[in-house]
Design an enzyme around this catalytic site. Structure first.
Site, short mmCIF file in Angstrom:
data_model
loop_
_atom_site.label_atom_id
_atom_site.label_comp_id
_atom_site.label_asym_id
_atom_site.label_seq_id
_atom_site.Cartn_x
_atom_site.Cartn_y
_atom_site.Cartn_z
N GLU A 1 0.83 -1.21 0.00
CA GLU A 1 0.00 0.00 0.00
C GLU A 1 0.86 1.26 0.00
OE1 GLU A 1 -3.04 -0.39 -0.73
OE2 GLU A 1 -2.95 -2.55 -0.40
N HIS B 1 1.76 2.20 -3.54
CA HIS B 1 0.70 2.99 -4.15
C HIS B 1 0.79 4.45 -3.68
CE1 HIS B 1 -1.50 -0.29 -6.02
NE2 HIS B 1 -1.62 -0.93 -4.87
#
Length: 156
Positions: free
Chosen positions: A68, A71
């Protein structure tokens, strides 16, 4: 682990592996079912599925956080942050994050077949999960008429 401990963990991983600070919120979201976590594009927050920590331990959690954070940092840098982008794949490999998370719980339950279309001429059987109108279809083998048979409700 609490949301505050998760926030500290995410900040620590961000500075250690990405050499950049994490300046937004990280929290657990119990409503996540099929994913380990998600990065929210509008708020730049990260949500993590707490069941991954319970079932697979902290090592799996760290791999999800790295994913994550890839991202997060790529999106803020206006580079390719999607799964298919080369920038994302290279950064993920560099930091050692997981491309896919492990399955949690029982997974998706497969519904049993509830209906069966049976050819009246040759006896060919077609199992279906959804109800169909047999008058609109014919047997693929002999073009005979079909008859709908419904199974007894099983513990679905």
């Amino acid at each position: 682990m609490t949301d505050q401990e998760l926030q500290r963990l995410v900040e620590d991983i961000s500075t250690r592996f990405f050499e950049m600070p994490f300046r937004h919120q990280a929290r657990f979201n119990k409503r996540l079912r099929t994913t380990g976590g998600r990065y929210l594009l509008r708020t730049h927050d990260i949500e993590i599925n707490p069941r991954h920590l319970e079932e697979h331990g902290e090592e799996e959690l760290v791999a999800i956080v790295k994913h994550e954070l890839c991202h997060y940092h790529l999106h803020l840098a206006k580079r390719g942050y999607r799964h298919a982008d080369r920038d994302f794949r290279e950064l993920l490999q560099k930091v050692g994050g997981s491309r896919y998370c492990q399955q949690v719980g029982e997974g998706r339950k497969q519904l049993p077949y509830r209906y069966e279309l049976v050819c009246q001429a040759c006896g060919t059987s077609y199992k279906r999960k959804r109800k169909m109108n047999p008058a609109r279809y014919r047997c693929s083998k002999c073009s005979g008429k079909l008859k709908l048979r419904e199974y007894a409700a099983q513990g679905v």
